[in-house]
Design a protein around this motif. Structure first.
Motif, short mmCIF file in Angstrom:
data_model
loop_
_atom_site.label_atom_id
_atom_site.label_comp_id
_atom_site.label_asym_id
_atom_site.label_seq_id
_atom_site.Cartn_x
_atom_site.Cartn_y
_atom_site.Cartn_z
N GLY A 132 15.48 -4.52 -3.87
CA GLY A 132 15.65 -3.46 -4.85
C GLY A 132 14.33 -2.83 -5.25
N LYS A 133 14.43 -1.61 -5.79
CA LYS A 133 13.24 -0.85 -6.17
C LYS A 133 12.42 -1.57 -7.23
CE LYS A 133 13.78 2.78 -8.87
NZ LYS A 133 14.08 4.16 -9.35
N ALA A 134 13.09 -2.11 -8.24
CA ALA A 134 12.37 -2.75 -9.34
C ALA A 134 11.53 -3.92 -8.85
CB ALA A 134 13.35 -3.21 -10.42
N LEU A 135 12.09 -4.72 -7.94
CA LEU A 135 11.35 -5.88 -7.43
C LEU A 135 10.17 -5.44 -6.56
CD1 LEU A 135 14.28 -8.32 -6.57
CD2 LEU A 135 12.61 -8.53 -8.42
N LEU A 136 10.36 -4.39 -5.79
CA LEU A 136 9.27 -3.91 -4.94
C LEU A 136 8.13 -3.34 -5.79
CD1 LEU A 136 7.99 -3.25 -2.25
CD2 LEU A 136 9.39 -1.16 -2.14
N VAL A 137 8.48 -2.55 -6.80
CA VAL A 137 7.44 -1.99 -7.67
C VAL A 137 6.75 -3.10 -8.46
CG1 VAL A 137 7.01 -0.47 -9.64
CG2 VAL A 137 8.55 0.26 -7.81
N VAL A 190 0.84 -1.20 0.00
CA VAL A 190 0.00 0.00 0.00
C VAL A 190 0.88 1.25 0.00
CG1 VAL A 190 -1.62 1.36 1.39
CG2 VAL A 190 -2.00 -1.09 1.07
N ALA A 191 1.93 1.24 0.82
CA ALA A 191 2.84 2.38 0.87
C ALA A 191 3.59 2.55 -0.44
CB ALA A 191 3.83 2.20 2.03
N THR A 192 3.91 1.45 -1.09
CA THR A 192 4.60 1.50 -2.38
C THR A 192 3.72 2.14 -3.45
OG1 THR A 192 5.88 -0.49 -1.84
CG2 THR A 192 5.71 0.10 -4.18
N VAL A 193 2.45 1.74 -3.49
CA VAL A 193 1.52 2.33 -4.45
C VAL A 193 1.37 3.83 -4.19
CG1 VAL A 193 -0.89 2.35 -5.20
CG2 VAL A 193 0.27 0.16 -4.83
N ALA A 194 1.28 4.21 -2.93
CA ALA A 194 1.15 5.63 -2.60
C ALA A 194 2.39 6.41 -3.03
CB ALA A 194 0.91 5.79 -1.10
N GLU A 195 3.55 5.83 -2.85
CA GLU A 195 4.79 6.50 -3.24
C GLU A 195 4.90 6.61 -4.77
OE1 GLU A 195 8.57 8.30 -3.36
OE2 GLU A 195 6.89 8.32 -1.95
N LEU A 196 4.45 5.59 -5.48
CA LEU A 196 4.42 5.66 -6.94
C LEU A 196 3.49 6.78 -7.40
CD1 LEU A 196 4.29 1.88 -7.94
CD2 LEU A 196 6.12 3.51 -8.51
N ALA A 197 2.33 6.89 -6.77
CA ALA A 197 1.38 7.95 -7.12
C ALA A 197 1.98 9.33 -6.86
CB ALA A 197 0.08 7.78 -6.34
N GLU A 198 2.79 9.43 -5.84
CA GLU A 198 3.38 10.71 -5.45
C GLU A 198 4.61 11.06 -6.29
OE1 GLU A 198 4.16 14.24 -3.42
OE2 GLU A 198 2.40 12.95 -3.27
N SER A 199 5.48 10.07 -6.51
CA SER A 199 6.80 10.36 -7.08
C SER A 199 7.09 9.71 -8.42
CB SER A 199 7.90 9.93 -6.09
OG SER A 199 7.71 10.52 -4.82
N GLY A 200 6.28 8.71 -8.81
CA GLY A 200 6.62 7.98 -10.02
C GLY A 200 7.76 7.01 -9.77
N TYR A 201 8.26 6.40 -10.84
CA TYR A 201 9.30 5.38 -10.68
C TYR A 201 10.70 5.98 -10.52
CZ TYR A 201 12.00 1.12 -11.44
OH TYR A 201 12.87 0.07 -11.29
N TRP A 251 -0.68 4.06 -11.37
CA TRP A 251 -0.61 3.44 -12.69
C TRP A 251 -0.35 4.50 -13.77
CZ3 TRP A 251 0.52 -1.07 -14.25
CH2 TRP A 251 0.23 -1.50 -15.55
N ALA A 252 -0.98 5.66 -13.63
CA ALA A 252 -0.77 6.74 -14.60
C ALA A 252 0.69 7.20 -14.59
CB ALA A 252 -1.70 7.91 -14.29
N ARG A 253 1.29 7.27 -13.42
CA ARG A 253 2.70 7.67 -13.33
C ARG A 253 3.60 6.65 -14.00
NH1 ARG A 253 3.85 11.95 -9.68
NH2 ARG A 253 5.92 11.79 -10.61
N LEU A 254 3.29 5.37 -13.81
CA LEU A 254 4.08 4.32 -14.46
C LEU A 254 3.94 4.38 -15.98
CD1 LEU A 254 3.45 1.32 -12.04
CD2 LEU A 254 5.63 2.50 -12.42
N LEU A 255 2.72 4.58 -16.46
CA LEU A 255 2.49 4.67 -17.91
C LEU A 255 3.24 5.86 -18.50
CD1 LEU A 255 -1.31 3.83 -18.23
CD2 LEU A 255 0.63 2.40 -18.91
N ALA A 256 3.31 6.94 -17.74
CA ALA A 256 4.01 8.14 -18.23
C ALA A 256 5.51 7.88 -18.37
CB ALA A 256 3.76 9.31 -17.28
N GLU A 257 6.02 6.87 -17.67
CA GLU A 257 7.45 6.56 -17.72
C GLU A 257 7.73 5.24 -18.44
OE1 GLU A 257 9.87 7.69 -14.10
OE2 GLU A 257 7.88 7.60 -13.17
N LYS A 258 6.78 4.79 -19.26
CA LYS A 258 6.94 3.47 -19.89
C LYS A 258 8.09 3.42 -20.89
CE LYS A 258 3.41 4.42 -23.41
NZ LYS A 258 2.09 3.99 -23.94
N HIS A 259 8.62 4.60 -21.28
CA HIS A 259 9.78 4.63 -22.17
C HIS A 259 11.03 4.13 -21.44
CE1 HIS A 259 9.76 8.42 -19.92
NE2 HIS A 259 11.06 8.38 -20.01
#
Length: 221
Positions: free
Chosen positions: A53-58, A17-28, A103-111
């Motif tokens: 690592g960050k990648a595994l947590l996300v 839950v905290a990881t999702v909140a941090e993604l929403a706030e800061s992106g990857y 999810w929107a933040r992740l999509l914005a960084e899909k490159h």
């Protein structure tokens, strides 16, 4: 996977839950493990023990969010207009939730190759489900054979996103239904049928003969 350091699965959920909140706030790219640790009230070394690592947590957070998608399949009412209206209404409401923002933040960084590797399967899975709505409509005879699902959904999505942005996140039902009817009507006319030529192109509508009244008048000498 075992439980975090012998703790209950409830702690695992707190971290996700905290990881999702941090993604929403800061992106990857700007993601902070310290922020997750503080929000979940779990020692950072304990988090690294399960997700080194960050990648595994996300990745873990994305898989956790995907479970909710599986539990709520896209509509299949037997009518494309109803399916699209309900699906887009659900999509708009999802964007207001922290999971939708993450999810929107992740999509914005899909490159970013790391982000692409993390969300690639989830994006394809959901895209296939959306395309299936259009494919079913073609099979039912609602749309012409060869209708391009990507183009239909892309056009409708662009209209919905624009209207939703201008209405402060509260897209009115009648506007959504109007957008759906308009795009589906165009698709029924055959304007979104894939051409047999270049991939991704669509068939042009037949040109009507110009009216005599509209024909150019010969210049007089």
């Amino acid at each position: 996977m075992g439980v975090l350091g012998g703790r209950s699965e409830r702690v695992v959920q707190q971290v996700l839950v905290a990881t999702v909140a941090e993604l929403a706030e800061s992106g990857y790219r700007a993601f902070r493990m310290d922020a997750v640790s503080a929000s979940a009230r779990v020692n950072k070394t304990t988090i690294y023990r399960r997700w080194p690592g960050k990648a595994l947590l996300v990745t873990g957070a994305v898989e956790w969010m995907r479970r909710f998608v599986h539990d709520v399949p896209l509509p299949d009412t037997g009518s494309l207009e109803r399916d699209l209206a309900r699906a887009f209404r659900r999509k708009v409401s999802f964007k207001d939730r922290v999971e939708g923002q993450a999810w929107a933040r992740l999509l914005a960084e899909k490159h970013d190759p790391e982000v692409s590797a993390i969300i690639g399967d989830a994006v394809k899975e959901r895209s296939d489900a959306w395309y299936m709505m259009v494919t079913r409509a073609v099979a039912r005879g609602e749309l012409p054979d060869g209708t391009d699902p990507r183009l239909l959904l892309g056009m409708l999505g662009a209209v919905v996103d624009a209207w939703n942005a201008s209405s402060s996140g509260r897209l009115k039902a009648e506007l959504l239904e109007t957008a759906v009817r308009t795009v589906v009507a165009g698709a029924r006319s055959g304007s979104l049928v894939r051409s047999s030529g270049r991939r991704g192109s669509v068939r042009a509508l037949p040109r009507t003969a110009p009216s005599r009244l509209a024909s150019p008048v010969k210049s007089r000498k």
